[in-house]
Design a protein around this motif. Structure first.
Motif, PDB file in Angstrom:
ATOM      1  N   TYR A  33       0.508  94.685  15.451  1.00  0.00           N
ATOM      2  CA  TYR A  33       0.644  95.021  14.038  1.00  0.00           C
ATOM      3  C   TYR A  33       1.425  93.946  13.297  1.00  0.00           C
ATOM      4  CZ  TYR A  33      -0.605  99.750  15.553  1.00  0.00           C
ATOM      5  OH  TYR A  33      -1.250 100.838  16.083  1.00  0.00           O
ATOM      6  N   TYR A  35       3.742  93.877   9.772  1.00  0.00           N
ATOM      7  CA  TYR A  35       4.374  94.638   8.695  1.00  0.00           C
ATOM      8  C   TYR A  35       5.143  93.685   7.792  1.00  0.00           C
ATOM      9  CZ  TYR A  35       3.934  98.842  11.719  1.00  0.00           C
ATOM     10  OH  TYR A  35       3.483  99.884  12.500  1.00  0.00           O
ATOM     11  N   GLN A  37       8.628  93.996   5.150  1.00  0.00           N
ATOM     12  CA  GLN A  37       9.743  94.860   4.770  1.00  0.00           C
ATOM     13  C   GLN A  37      10.435  94.262   3.559  1.00  0.00           C
ATOM     14  OE1 GLN A  37      13.136  95.212   7.484  1.00  0.00           O
ATOM     15  NE2 GLN A  37      13.357  97.372   6.945  1.00  0.00           N
ATOM     16  N   LEU A  43       8.814  99.841   6.171  1.00  0.00           N
ATOM     17  CA  LEU A  43       7.847  98.811   6.531  1.00  0.00           C
ATOM     18  C   LEU A  43       6.462  99.214   6.036  1.00  0.00           C
ATOM     19  CD1 LEU A  43      10.256  98.379   8.561  1.00  0.00           C
ATOM     20  CD2 LEU A  43       8.557  97.403  10.100  1.00  0.00           C
ATOM     21  N   PHE A  90       7.410  91.361  10.015  1.00  0.00           N
ATOM     22  CA  PHE A  90       7.612  91.753  11.400  1.00  0.00           C
ATOM     23  C   PHE A  90       6.276  91.939  12.103  1.00  0.00           C
ATOM     24  CE2 PHE A  90      12.088  92.272  11.632  1.00  0.00           C
ATOM     25  CZ  PHE A  90      12.507  92.705  10.388  1.00  0.00           C
ATOM     26  N   ILE A  94       2.326  97.706  20.703  1.00  0.00           N
ATOM     27  CA  ILE A  94       2.523  99.099  21.104  1.00  0.00           C
ATOM     28  C   ILE A  94       2.063  99.313  22.530  1.00  0.00           C
ATOM     29  CG2 ILE A  94       1.614 101.438  20.765  1.00  0.00           C
ATOM     30  CD1 ILE A  94       1.837 101.134  17.882  1.00  0.00           C
ATOM     31  N   GLN A  99       6.690 101.355  19.892  1.00  0.00           N
ATOM     32  CA  GLN A  99       6.514 100.064  19.240  1.00  0.00           C
ATOM     33  C   GLN A  99       7.612  99.095  19.683  1.00  0.00           C
ATOM     34  OE1 GLN A  99       4.958  99.964  15.092  1.00  0.00           O
ATOM     35  NE2 GLN A  99       5.791 102.022  14.976  1.00  0.00           N
ATOM     36  N   PHE A 101       9.160  95.394  18.563  1.00  0.00           N
ATOM     37  CA  PHE A 101       9.163  94.498  17.423  1.00  0.00           C
ATOM     38  C   PHE A 101       9.680  93.106  17.767  1.00  0.00           C
ATOM     39  CE2 PHE A 101       8.094  96.754  13.525  1.00  0.00           C
ATOM     40  CZ  PHE A 101       8.029  98.058  13.983  1.00  0.00           C
ATOM     41  N   GLY A 102       9.144  92.114  17.045  1.00  0.00           N
ATOM     42  CA  GLY A 102       9.700  90.778  17.080  1.00  0.00           C
ATOM     43  C   GLY A 102      10.908  90.692  16.159  1.00  0.00           C
ATOM     44  N   PRO A 103      11.604  89.549  16.140  1.00  0.00           N
ATOM     45  CA  PRO A 103      12.828  89.401  15.355  1.00  0.00           C
ATOM     46  C   PRO A 103      12.588  89.196  13.869  1.00  0.00           C
ATOM     47  CG  PRO A 103      12.352  87.379  16.513  1.00  0.00           C
ATOM     48  CD  PRO A 103      11.340  88.377  16.984  1.00  0.00           C
ATOM     49  N   ARG A 106      11.616  85.509   7.826  1.00  0.00           N
ATOM     50  CA  ARG A 106      12.028  85.682   6.429  1.00  0.00           C
ATOM     51  C   ARG A 106      11.329  84.622   5.602  1.00  0.00           C
ATOM     52  NH1 ARG A 106      16.153  88.491   4.190  1.00  0.00           N
ATOM     53  NH2 ARG A 106      16.879  88.955   6.305  1.00  0.00           N
TER      54      ARG A 106
END
Lengths: 110, 111
Positions: A33, A35, A37, A43, A90, A94, A99, A101-103, A106
Protein backbone atom coordinates in the motif's frame (compact mmCIF):
# COMPACT_ATOMS: atom_id res chain seq x y z
CA UNK A 1 14.93 -8.88 7.73
CA UNK A 2 15.02 -5.18 6.87
CA UNK A 3 11.21 -5.10 6.76
CA UNK A 4 9.76 -2.25 4.68
CA UNK A 5 12.28 0.31 3.46
CA UNK A 6 11.65 3.67 1.79
CA UNK A 7 13.91 6.12 -0.02
CA UNK A 8 14.51 9.03 0.07
CA UNK A 9 13.76 10.15 3.62
CA UNK A 10 13.23 13.77 2.59
CA UNK A 11 12.96 15.60 -0.70
CA UNK A 12 12.19 19.12 -1.90
CA UNK A 13 10.64 19.42 -5.35
CA UNK A 14 9.79 22.39 -7.48
CA UNK A 15 6.31 22.65 -8.96
CA UNK A 16 6.10 20.61 -12.16
CA UNK A 17 9.05 18.35 -11.38
CA UNK A 18 8.76 14.58 -11.29
CA UNK A 19 10.12 11.99 -8.92
CA UNK A 20 9.79 8.38 -7.83
CA UNK A 21 9.40 7.34 -4.21
CA UNK A 22 10.94 3.93 -3.67
CA UNK A 23 9.48 1.20 -1.47
CA UNK A 24 10.81 -2.31 -0.95
CA UNK A 25 10.01 -5.19 1.40
CA UNK A 26 11.89 -8.42 2.02
CA UNK A 27 9.09 -10.34 3.72
CA UNK A 28 7.57 -11.78 0.53
CA UNK A 29 4.23 -10.09 1.22
CA UNK A 30 1.80 -9.89 -1.70
CA UNK A 31 -0.24 -6.93 -0.48
CA UNK A 32 1.41 -3.50 -0.54
CA UNK A 33 0.00 0.00 0.00
CA UNK A 34 0.90 3.64 -0.47
CA UNK A 35 -0.57 6.20 1.94
CA UNK A 36 -0.15 9.91 2.46
CA UNK A 37 -0.43 11.59 5.86
CA UNK A 38 -1.20 15.28 6.19
CA UNK A 39 -0.81 17.12 9.52
CA UNK A 40 -3.52 16.19 12.03
CA UNK A 41 -5.14 13.79 9.59
CA UNK A 42 -5.35 10.06 9.30
CA UNK A 43 -3.65 8.19 6.50
CA UNK A 44 -5.27 8.31 3.06
CA UNK A 45 -4.80 5.42 0.64
CA UNK A 46 -3.27 6.41 -2.71
CA UNK A 47 -2.71 3.07 -4.49
CA UNK A 48 -2.43 -0.55 -3.51
CA UNK A 49 -1.29 -3.84 -5.02
CA UNK A 50 -2.36 -7.41 -4.32
CA UNK A 51 0.61 -8.94 -6.10
CA UNK A 52 3.17 -8.48 -8.85
CA UNK A 53 1.54 -7.00 -11.94
CA UNK A 54 -1.69 -6.02 -10.16
CA UNK A 55 -2.39 -2.49 -8.91
CA UNK A 56 -5.51 -0.50 -8.10
CA UNK A 57 -6.52 3.02 -7.09
CA UNK A 58 -7.23 4.00 -3.53
CA UNK A 59 -9.06 7.03 -2.17
CA UNK A 60 -6.70 9.78 -3.48
CA UNK A 61 -4.91 8.52 -6.65
CA UNK A 62 -4.92 11.71 -8.75
CA UNK A 63 -1.42 12.95 -9.60
CA UNK A 64 0.23 9.61 -8.81
CA UNK A 65 1.11 6.39 -10.58
CA UNK A 66 2.45 3.04 -9.42
CA UNK A 67 3.91 -0.15 -10.85
CA UNK A 68 4.56 -3.59 -9.34
CA UNK A 69 6.93 -5.61 -11.48
CA UNK A 70 8.21 -7.72 -8.57
CA UNK A 71 6.86 -8.83 -5.21
CA UNK A 72 9.57 -6.84 -3.43
CA UNK A 73 9.25 -3.38 -5.01
CA UNK A 74 6.34 -0.95 -5.21
CA UNK A 75 7.47 2.50 -6.44
CA UNK A 76 5.21 5.56 -6.42
CA UNK A 77 5.60 8.07 -9.24
CA UNK A 78 4.72 11.78 -9.11
CA UNK A 79 4.64 13.14 -12.65
CA UNK A 80 3.94 16.88 -12.21
CA UNK A 81 4.48 17.87 -8.61
CA UNK A 82 1.97 20.32 -7.11
CA UNK A 83 1.98 22.07 -3.70
CA UNK A 84 -1.03 19.93 -2.70
CA UNK A 85 1.26 16.90 -2.81
CA UNK A 86 3.34 18.21 0.08
CA UNK A 87 2.90 15.44 2.63
CA UNK A 88 4.50 12.47 4.32
CA UNK A 89 4.25 9.28 2.28
CA UNK A 90 4.16 5.84 3.84
CA UNK A 91 4.50 2.47 2.20
CA UNK A 92 3.14 -0.63 3.94
CA UNK A 93 2.80 -4.34 3.39
CA UNK A 94 0.33 -6.73 4.97
CA UNK A 95 0.62 -10.24 6.32
CA UNK A 96 -2.36 -11.93 7.95
CA UNK A 97 -4.15 -8.57 8.30
CA UNK A 98 -1.28 -6.93 10.21
CA UNK A 99 0.21 -3.90 8.47
CA UNK A 100 3.96 -3.27 8.46
CA UNK A 101 5.02 0.29 7.68
CA UNK A 102 8.15 1.87 6.27
CA UNK A 103 9.71 4.94 7.94
CA UNK A 104 8.15 7.37 5.46
CA UNK A 105 9.27 9.95 2.90
CA UNK A 106 8.70 13.61 3.70
CA UNK A 107 8.03 15.57 0.49
CA UNK A 108 7.91 19.34 0.17
CA UNK A 109 6.73 20.88 -3.11
CA UNK A 110 7.57 24.55 -3.57
CA UNK B 1 -18.39 3.86 3.55
CA UNK B 2 -16.54 3.24 6.79
CA UNK B 3 -15.51 6.36 8.73
CA UNK B 4 -13.23 6.35 11.75
CA UNK B 5 -12.88 9.08 14.37
CA UNK B 6 -10.73 9.46 17.47
CA UNK B 7 -11.49 11.81 20.35
CA UNK B 8 -9.73 13.58 21.98
CA UNK B 9 -7.11 14.77 19.53
CA UNK B 10 -4.61 15.18 22.38
CA UNK B 11 -4.33 13.93 25.96
CA UNK B 12 -1.88 14.60 28.79
CA UNK B 13 -1.67 12.41 31.87
CA UNK B 14 0.75 12.05 34.80
CA UNK B 15 3.04 9.05 34.88
CA UNK B 16 1.54 5.94 36.46
CA UNK B 17 -2.04 6.70 35.51
CA UNK B 18 -4.23 4.17 33.70
CA UNK B 19 -5.82 5.62 30.59
CA UNK B 20 -8.23 4.82 27.77
CA UNK B 21 -8.01 5.96 24.17
CA UNK B 22 -11.18 5.92 22.08
CA UNK B 23 -11.86 4.98 18.47
CA UNK B 24 -15.32 5.19 16.86
CA UNK B 25 -16.45 3.74 13.53
CA UNK B 26 -19.66 4.11 11.57
CA UNK B 27 -20.14 0.70 9.94
CA UNK B 28 -20.73 -2.19 12.36
CA UNK B 29 -19.88 -4.71 9.61
CA UNK B 30 -16.25 -4.14 10.46
CA UNK B 31 -13.94 -7.06 9.68
CA UNK B 32 -11.08 -6.10 11.95
CA UNK B 33 -9.59 -3.12 13.76
CA UNK B 34 -5.92 -2.38 14.33
CA UNK B 35 -4.21 -0.02 16.78
CA UNK B 36 -0.92 1.65 15.89
CA UNK B 37 1.67 3.76 17.62
CA UNK B 38 3.49 6.54 15.74
CA UNK B 39 6.51 8.34 17.18
CA UNK B 40 7.38 11.82 15.80
CA UNK B 41 8.95 11.58 12.35
CA UNK B 42 8.58 7.82 12.27
CA UNK B 43 6.40 5.21 10.62
CA UNK B 44 3.52 3.37 12.28
CA UNK B 45 4.07 0.34 14.48
CA UNK B 46 1.26 -2.17 14.89
CA UNK B 47 0.24 -2.70 18.52
CA UNK B 48 -2.85 -4.90 18.47
CA UNK B 49 -5.18 -6.40 15.86
CA UNK B 50 -8.73 -7.41 16.82
CA UNK B 51 -10.74 -9.62 14.48
CA UNK B 52 -14.52 -9.15 14.28
CA UNK B 53 -15.04 -12.46 16.08
CA UNK B 54 -12.97 -11.28 19.05
CA UNK B 55 -13.90 -8.85 21.78
CA UNK B 56 -10.43 -7.96 23.00
CA UNK B 57 -6.70 -8.48 22.63
CA UNK B 58 -3.93 -7.97 25.15
CA UNK B 59 -0.21 -7.33 24.87
CA UNK B 60 1.71 -6.46 28.02
CA UNK B 61 0.24 -3.27 29.52
CA UNK B 62 -2.03 -2.77 26.51
CA UNK B 63 -5.57 -4.04 26.12
CA UNK B 64 -7.77 -3.31 23.12
CA UNK B 65 -11.49 -4.01 22.96
CA UNK B 66 -13.97 -4.05 20.11
CA UNK B 67 -17.73 -3.48 20.42
CA UNK B 68 -19.28 -3.66 16.97
CA UNK B 69 -22.81 -2.91 18.15
CA UNK B 70 -21.79 0.46 19.61
CA UNK B 71 -19.21 1.22 16.92
CA UNK B 72 -16.39 1.62 19.44
CA UNK B 73 -12.95 0.33 20.15
CA UNK B 74 -10.85 1.31 23.14
CA UNK B 75 -7.15 1.00 23.86
CA UNK B 76 -6.40 0.70 27.56
CA UNK B 77 -2.88 1.51 28.74
CA UNK B 78 -2.05 0.46 32.28
CA UNK B 79 0.48 2.23 34.50
CA UNK B 80 1.47 4.75 31.83
CA UNK B 81 5.14 5.69 31.38
CA UNK B 82 6.83 8.66 29.67
CA UNK B 83 7.98 6.22 26.97
CA UNK B 84 4.31 5.70 26.04
CA UNK B 85 4.19 9.28 24.72
CA UNK B 86 3.31 9.06 21.03
CA UNK B 87 0.37 9.37 18.65
CA UNK B 88 -2.00 6.42 18.66
CA UNK B 89 -4.03 5.66 15.56
CA UNK B 90 -6.75 3.12 14.93
CA UNK B 91 -7.72 1.69 11.54
CA UNK B 92 -10.81 -0.31 10.66
CA UNK B 93 -11.35 -2.61 7.73
CA UNK B 94 -14.55 -4.03 6.27
CA UNK B 95 -14.44 -7.33 4.44
CA UNK B 96 -13.10 -6.91 0.90
CA UNK B 97 -12.24 -3.27 1.50
CA UNK B 98 -9.16 -1.34 2.50
CA UNK B 99 -8.22 0.05 5.88
CA UNK B 100 -9.70 3.39 6.99
CA UNK B 101 -7.62 5.33 9.50
CA UNK B 102 -8.65 7.67 12.27
CA UNK B 103 -6.78 10.97 12.75
CA UNK B 104 -5.04 9.77 15.91
CA UNK B 105 -4.76 10.82 19.56
CA UNK B 106 -1.52 12.47 20.64
CA UNK B 107 -0.63 11.17 24.12
CA UNK B 108 1.79 12.88 26.49
CA UNK B 109 2.75 11.09 29.70
CA UNK B 110 4.34 13.57 32.09
CA UNK B 111 7.11 12.47 34.51
Amino acid sequence: NAGVTQTPKFRILKIGQSMTLQCAQDMNHNYMYWYRQDPGMGLKLIYYSVGAGITDKGEVPNGYNVSRSTTEDFPLRLELAAPSQTSVYFCASIWKETQYFGPGTRLLVL
Amino acid sequence: KQEVTQIPAALSVPEGENLVLNCSFTDSAIYNLQWFRQDPGKGLTSLLLIQSSQREQTSGRLNASLDKSSGRSTLYIAASQPGDSATYLCAGRNYGQNFVFGPGTRLSVLP
